[in-house]
Design an enzyme around this catalytic site. Structure first.
Site, PDB file in Angstrom:
ATOM      1  N   GLN A 413     -25.596  -6.528 -44.312  1.00 63.74           N
ATOM      2  CA  GLN A 413     -25.230  -7.055 -43.098  1.00 63.74           C
ATOM      3  C   GLN A 413     -24.442  -8.280 -43.209  1.00 63.74           C
ATOM      4  O   GLN A 413     -24.712  -9.036 -42.355  1.00 63.74           O
ATOM      5  CB  GLN A 413     -26.435  -6.803 -41.920  1.00 63.74           C
ATOM      6  CG  GLN A 413     -27.041  -5.537 -41.872  1.00 63.74           C
ATOM      7  CD  GLN A 413     -27.682  -5.246 -40.399  1.00 63.74           C
ATOM      8  OE1 GLN A 413     -26.897  -5.004 -39.581  1.00 63.74           O
ATOM      9  NE2 GLN A 413     -29.004  -4.827 -40.474  1.00 63.74           N
ATOM     10  N   HIS A 414     -23.734  -8.346 -44.274  1.00 65.84           N
ATOM     11  CA  HIS A 414     -22.689  -9.412 -44.522  1.00 65.84           C
ATOM     12  C   HIS A 414     -21.418  -9.448 -44.214  1.00 65.84           C
ATOM     13  O   HIS A 414     -20.642 -10.187 -44.915  1.00 65.84           O
ATOM     14  CB  HIS A 414     -23.162 -10.295 -45.769  1.00 65.84           C
ATOM     15  CG  HIS A 414     -24.566 -10.755 -46.022  1.00 65.84           C
ATOM     16  ND1 HIS A 414     -25.057 -11.020 -47.214  1.00 65.84           N
ATOM     17  CD2 HIS A 414     -25.673 -11.041 -45.076  1.00 65.84           C
ATOM     18  CE1 HIS A 414     -26.251 -11.365 -47.084  1.00 65.84           C
ATOM     19  NE2 HIS A 414     -26.770 -11.361 -45.917  1.00 65.84           N
ATOM     20  N   LEU A 415     -20.848  -8.401 -43.130  1.00 66.06           N
ATOM     21  CA  LEU A 415     -19.588  -8.220 -43.136  1.00 66.06           C
ATOM     22  C   LEU A 415     -18.944  -9.374 -42.619  1.00 66.06           C
ATOM     23  O   LEU A 415     -19.083 -10.090 -42.089  1.00 66.06           O
ATOM     24  CB  LEU A 415     -19.711  -7.291 -41.849  1.00 66.06           C
ATOM     25  CG  LEU A 415     -18.394  -5.949 -41.894  1.00 66.06           C
ATOM     26  CD1 LEU A 415     -18.494  -5.034 -41.153  1.00 66.06           C
ATOM     27  CD2 LEU A 415     -17.369  -6.906 -41.234  1.00 66.06           C
TER      28      LEU A 415
END
Length: 481
Positions: A413-415
């Site tokens: 979840q490091h987009l």
């Protein structure tokens, strides 16, 4: 029906990690009227404030009022749909995350445009923090965000550290020291959690500034479209508790995150021409918004030790080549307070320099319809090979046989990088080196969207640096006029 209009010198869309820093810096000039629009709630409710501050739990469960959920497709060949979350509250994802505040590496900034070399960005890395463990030229001593590393490790983390040492890996005292962090080894995670309190940019930067008379924060207010007149952004249409409104500004800065900012650009006619026309959006600027974002893919494997709830999510990580191994302190269910605390935790095997690029696309002109998010993690064979090597390494560390079946796909979840900055001759750049949208006057994007590549460490500290450096530059330019 008459839609009310409010004018500001600076309009910031999003009160997350980047927006909090941007709003504080601009509003430090009493002559500059700043309005911040936040889709989620504020933290006046003591219960919500307590959730955002509690560094021992992730307030992202199904009932959370602090997040927004998106459906995402992780892979191309097999159905791996997941629900990903983003903070939707004053403080954004920095108010709900695990507190990991590890900086990107100097090599990451080699792909940034001029003006973003390591010595230049180091100034802002230092400016946002007070490191409670280390001082000297690598660290900040006067910034609003406190940084500390876990000293007393839980049982599982201690077992992981001992096993890593037996496998021949050394210990890195300071993962935020650029002179040491690039080598292989384990180290304690720099956390913006001190004595159990999570202090993200919302709490550290924006909250102390709320008393300023030139700063207004509109919560529970959704930006739905940017009004672009000719080649200039002049207003943002919003929907708040009192209904629709039109917010005009001399400078509009999108800080809604890599998903939210890109979505808003596309809804406003900034993006790929064919995609915009297909959904009936008038084209204002043809730019590759959402065309090739990146994120850290992660495979999850079972750990051999019991979990310890009530701790920071991560106390230690192992870095080896392009991999980061993460011995989580408890199961995900325990992290969010929704499962038996004795459930076994997992080890995350994350690829920190992925070759795969994802795509974020507009599927409807209706702002209520979220964009399509395709990570395409399995599109590069070298990425899959690296992840398999990571699983084998995890097996060696925990003393287990290599997993025969593929571990469970997940995402860090490091987009990042849905509207990357770049030089004038960079065809992939949506923004110029000062984060201004190309071809549109008066419009900037300052958040994870702007990163030209996903950093080799979790991006939160890097996004805080980006916000501080960009806003400091723009404020300085304004004051010289």
């Amino acid at each position: 029906m008459t839609v009310p209009t409010l004018h500001s010198d600076v309009l910031v869309v999003g009160a997350g990690s980047a927006g909090s820093i941007v709003a504080e810096l601009f509003s430090s000039d009493p002559a500059c009227a700043v309005t911040v629009v936040e889709a989620g709630p504020g933290l006046a409710d003591p219960a919500l404030a307590a959730q955002a501050a509690n560094g021992a739990r992730l307030p992202i469960d199904a009932a959370s009022r602090l997040v927004r959920r998106y459906d995402a497709e992780l892979t191309c060949r097999t159905a791996h749909p997941v629900s990903i979350v983003r903070g939707a509250v004053v403080g954004g994802s920095g108010a709900v995350n695990g507190g990991y505040f590890c900086r990107g590496l100097p090599a990451d900034f080699a792909e940034f445009p001029p003006g973003w070399s390591w010595p230049q960005v180091l100034q802002s890395f230092r400016a946002v923090e007070t490191d409670l463990d280390f001082d000297g030229p690598q660290h900040g001593s006067f910034g609003p965000i406190p940084v500390r590393r876990s000293r007393e490790l839980c049982t599982g983390t201690s077992q992981f550290v001992d096993s890593v040492a037996r496998c021949g890996f050394g210990w890195i005292d300071d993962l935020n020291d650029a002179t040491a962090a690039a080598r292989s080894g384990a180290g304690a995670v720099p956390l913006n959690i001190v004595d159990g309190v999570r202090t993200g940019p919302g709490l550290a930067f924006l909250r102390p500034a709320l008393a300023r008379t030139n700063l207004a924060v509109l919560t529970d207010t959704q930006a739905v479209r940017i009004d672009i007149a000719g080649q200039r952004a002049v207003a943002v249409e919003v929907l708040g508790p009192q209904g629709p409104a039109r917010l005009t500004a001399d400078r509009i800065i999108l800080c809604a995150g890599a998903i939210g900012s890109a979505h808003l650009l596309m809804l406003s006619g900034v993006g790929a021409e064919a995609m915009l026309r297909e959904v009936g959006v008038r084209v204002r600027a043809v730019l590759p918004v959402g065309a090739q974002f990146a994120d850290h893919p992660e495979w999850l494997v079972a750990a051999g030790w019991p979990g310890t709830p009530g701790r920071a999510v991560l106390e230690v990580v192992l870095h080896h080549e392009e991999l980061e191994l993460r011995p989580y302190t408890s199961s995900f269910g325990a992290m969010v307070g929704q499962s038996d605390p004795v459930e076994r935790p997992q080890i995350g095997v994350a690829l920190m320099q992925p070759r795969a690029r994802g795509r974020l696309s507009l599927v409807s002109a209706d702002p209520r319809v979220p964009p399509r998010i395709e990570h395409r993690y399995d599109s590069e064979s070298e990425d899959l090979a690296a992840l398999r090597r990571g699983v084998e390494l995890a097996g060696a560390i925990v003393g287990a046989k290599p997993v025969e079946a593929e571990p469970r796909w997940s995402t860090s979840q490091h987009l990042c990088g849905t509207a990357p900055m770049g030089s004038d001759d960079d065809p992939d750049a949506v923004l110029d080196p000062q984060c201004r949208v190309r071809g549109i006057d008066g419009l900037w994007v300052i958040d994870g969207s702007a990163l030209p590549r996903v950093p080799s460490r979790g991006p939160h500290a890097t996004i805080a640096m980006l916000a501080h450096r960009t806003a400091t530059t723009l404020v300085g330019q304004d004051r010289m006029r």
